[in-house]
Each structure stands twice: as structure tokens, then as C-alpha cells.
Design a protein around this motif. Structure first.
Motif, short mmCIF file in Angstrom:
data_model
loop_
_atom_site.label_atom_id
_atom_site.label_comp_id
_atom_site.label_asym_id
_atom_site.label_seq_id
_atom_site.Cartn_x
_atom_site.Cartn_y
_atom_site.Cartn_z
N TYR A 82 46.07 54.31 55.42
CA TYR A 82 46.91 54.76 56.53
C TYR A 82 46.05 54.88 57.78
O TYR A 82 44.83 55.06 57.68
N PRO A 83 46.65 54.80 58.95
CA PRO A 83 45.88 54.97 60.19
C PRO A 83 45.12 56.29 60.20
O PRO A 83 45.62 57.31 59.74
N ALA A 84 43.90 56.26 60.71
CA ALA A 84 43.06 57.45 60.87
C ALA A 84 42.67 58.07 59.53
O ALA A 84 42.23 59.23 59.49
N GLU A 85 42.84 57.35 58.43
CA GLU A 85 42.39 57.84 57.14
C GLU A 85 41.50 56.79 56.47
O GLU A 85 41.55 55.61 56.82
N GLY A 86 40.70 57.23 55.52
CA GLY A 86 39.91 56.28 54.75
C GLY A 86 40.77 55.57 53.72
O GLY A 86 41.87 56.01 53.40
N PRO A 87 40.30 54.45 53.20
CA PRO A 87 41.05 53.74 52.15
C PRO A 87 41.21 54.62 50.91
O PRO A 87 40.30 55.36 50.53
N THR A 88 42.36 54.52 50.29
CA THR A 88 42.66 55.27 49.06
C THR A 88 42.78 54.29 47.91
O THR A 88 43.54 53.33 47.99
N PHE A 89 42.03 54.55 46.85
CA PHE A 89 42.05 53.68 45.68
C PHE A 89 43.44 53.71 45.04
O PHE A 89 44.01 54.78 44.81
N LEU A 90 43.96 52.53 44.73
CA LEU A 90 45.28 52.43 44.11
C LEU A 90 45.19 52.05 42.64
O LEU A 90 45.67 52.77 41.77
N ILE A 91 44.59 50.91 42.38
CA ILE A 91 44.60 50.36 41.04
C ILE A 91 43.52 49.30 40.96
O ILE A 91 43.13 48.72 41.98
N SER A 92 43.01 49.08 39.76
CA SER A 92 41.98 48.07 39.58
C SER A 92 42.27 47.26 38.33
O SER A 92 43.14 47.60 37.53
N ILE A 93 41.52 46.19 38.19
CA ILE A 93 41.67 45.35 37.01
C ILE A 93 40.34 44.69 36.70
O ILE A 93 39.64 44.23 37.61
N SER A 94 40.00 44.67 35.44
CA SER A 94 38.83 43.96 34.98
C SER A 94 39.19 42.51 34.68
O SER A 94 40.34 42.21 34.34
N SER A 95 38.20 41.64 34.76
CA SER A 95 38.48 40.22 34.53
C SER A 95 38.84 39.91 33.09
O SER A 95 39.26 38.79 32.77
N ILE A 96 38.66 40.87 32.18
CA ILE A 96 39.05 40.62 30.80
C ILE A 96 40.55 40.86 30.59
O ILE A 96 41.08 40.61 29.51
N LYS A 97 41.20 41.36 31.63
CA LYS A 97 42.63 41.61 31.58
C LYS A 97 43.34 40.66 32.53
O LYS A 97 42.75 40.09 33.44
N ASP A 98 44.64 40.50 32.32
CA ASP A 98 45.41 39.76 33.31
C ASP A 98 46.48 40.61 33.97
O ASP A 98 47.17 40.15 34.88
N LYS A 99 46.57 41.86 33.53
CA LYS A 99 47.58 42.74 34.10
C LYS A 99 47.17 44.19 33.89
O LYS A 99 46.64 44.55 32.84
N ASN A 100 47.40 44.99 34.91
CA ASN A 100 47.23 46.43 34.78
C ASN A 100 48.35 47.10 35.56
O ASN A 100 48.64 46.72 36.69
N GLU A 101 48.97 48.09 34.93
CA GLU A 101 50.15 48.71 35.51
C GLU A 101 49.93 50.20 35.64
O GLU A 101 49.38 50.85 34.75
N ASP A 102 50.37 50.76 36.76
CA ASP A 102 50.28 52.20 36.98
C ASP A 102 51.48 52.60 37.83
O ASP A 102 51.48 52.46 39.05
N GLY A 103 52.50 53.08 37.14
CA GLY A 103 53.70 53.50 37.85
C GLY A 103 54.38 52.33 38.54
O GLY A 103 54.69 51.31 37.93
N ARG A 104 54.56 52.48 39.84
CA ARG A 104 55.23 51.41 40.60
C ARG A 104 54.29 50.26 40.94
O ARG A 104 54.72 49.25 41.50
#
Lengths: 114, 116
Positions: free
Chosen positions: A39-61
Motif C-alpha cells: 500500500y502507499p506509504a507502507e512497506g511490502p507485506t508478504f502474501l504467499i510463497s511457493i517452492s519450486s518443488i510445488k506447482d501450487k500453494n493456496e492460502d485463503g483467497r
């Protein structure tokens, strides 16, 4: 040379619909990928990540898909909400390199229209 | 995840002067990272700061220009020295956070620096 590319600087989506943010990378040594929201005037907020051994990672929406052969990942937000309006950064990491340097894309500005 | 307090949030500085940015973390962390985001660009890692040792700088960044202190496991400073307008950027500190598949990095709120 941009190793992580977000080719769409902006995206507009209707509230309740799906938002799909795309990211391409060129370095085949990247093996860990992250999405951040800013968001403006804020630092980046981590959302979700994925390792290359996976093809999908889900967290809520939020779901991240990784296509290693295409060197492409995408972030899906379902359903999109006005509060999701922000700049989204894709980042990549080469965990075996001994460095903790995250390589970022330039970001995609998402606007969710009520 | 860790909470980072970064200050100042913004500053306008005269060229040739120096600015020190502080980051305080609410838990002990081994590594802290300093990033820069120039206007219209992506975030770029400046250096990695480990407690008790010299910071490790990425290509294009040098200690004389961006000296870093890491006196303990919860605090670090980045100084932008002898500033020029090209140093106008957002500077962010970051620490590792999370576990397993959702390991990520937490960022401070950033310091928006304008050099005039």
C-alpha cells in the motif's frame, strides 16, 4: 537485465471477480518465489510463497501457481475485494546461492472496482 | 511474524549531507537486509547485515556510501552518505520470517528520502 518481470504495470478488476497477476523469470536457478502487496506509504507485506518443488500453494483467497517449464508464476485472488487494491510485487530467490537476495519485479498495480 | 519499526518515515535532505535510518525489530533475528526502491523501479538489495560482523554488500553498493551498523540482534542502521539527488529513493529494512512453505521476509514501512 530484469530477471523477474511483471509485464502488466496495472490491472483493473470488478469486485467479486478473479484477479490474476502474472510474473515471468529468466534465471532457472531461482527456486523460491514470493508475492508481496504494498500500500502507499507502507512497506511490502508478504502474501504467499511457493517452492519450486510445488506447482501450487493456496492460502485463503490467494493461490500461487508455478509453471517451471515456462518460468512463469501467477497469483490468483478470488474473490477480489476493494481492499486488495495495491501494488503487487513478485520476488524470486536462489536458495542455494548462499545469498538472501530477493530479486523483485517492478510490480503490478491492482485496482478492484466496487 | 516479526514487527519492524523503521524511522524516519520520510525526510528531505540537502545534497552533501548524510542520513541515518534506523530499524528496530521486536524479536531477535540473525540477518537483517536493507533494500532500496528507486522511483519506478523494483526493490534492490543493498546489503545483508549480520550481528557482530561486517555487512555484505551487493554489486553496485559500497560501505563508504552506505555504512551499516548492527550492534545487536534487534537493531540496525543504514546511513546514506554524501547524498546526491540520485539517492532519492525509498529505503527499507527487512528480516526473514515465517516457517516452511510460507517462509517470507517482513519489511519495515520504509523511509522516503528526497535529496534536494
Amino acid at each position: 537485465d530484469q530477471q523477474v518481470k511483471q509485464n502488466s504495470p496495472s490491472l483493473s478488476v470488478q469486485e467479486g471477480r478473479i484477479s490474476i497477476l502474472n510474473c515471468d523469470y529468466t534465471n532457472s536457478m531461482f527456486d523460491y518465489f514470493l508475492w508481496y502487496k504494498k500500500y502507499p506509504a507502507e512497506g511490502p507485506t508478504f502474501l504467499i510463497s511457493i517452492s519450486s518443488i510445488k506447482d501450487k500453494n493456496e492460502d485463503g483467497r490467494f493461490t500461487v501457481f508455478l509453471n517451471k517449464s515456462a518460468k512463469h508464476l501467477s497469483l490468483h485472488i478470488v474473490p477480489s475485494q476493494p481492499g486488495d487494491s495495491a501494488v503487487y510485487f513478485c520476488a524470486a530467490l536462489e536458495t542455494g546461492a548462499g545469498s538472501y537476495q530477493l530479486t523483485f519485479g517492478k510490480g503490478t498495480k491492482l485496482s478492484v472496482i466496487p | 511474524s516479526a514487527v519492524i519499526s523503521q524511522k524516519p518515515s520520510r525526510d528531505i535532505c540537502q545534497r552533501g549531507t548524510s542520513l541515518t535510518i534506523q530499524c528496530q525489530v521486536d524479536s531477535q533475528v540473525t540477518m537483517m537486509f536493507w533494500y532500496r526502491q528507486q522511483p519506478g523501479q523494483s526493490l534492490t538489495l543493498i546489503a545483508t547485515a549480520n550481528q557482530g560482523s561486517e555487512a555484505t554488500y551487493e554489486s553496485g553498493f559500497v560501505i563508504d556510501k552506505f555504512p551499516i551498523s548492527r550492534p545487536n540482534l534487534t537493531f540496525s542502521t543504514l546511513t546514506v552518505s554524501n547524498m546526491s539527488p540520485e539517492d532519492s529513493s525509498i529505503y527499507l529494512c527487512s528480516v526473514g520470517a515465517g516457517q516452511g512453505i510460507n517462509y517470507g521476509y517482513t519489511f519495515g514501512s520504509g523511509t522516503r528520502l528526497t535529496v534536494v
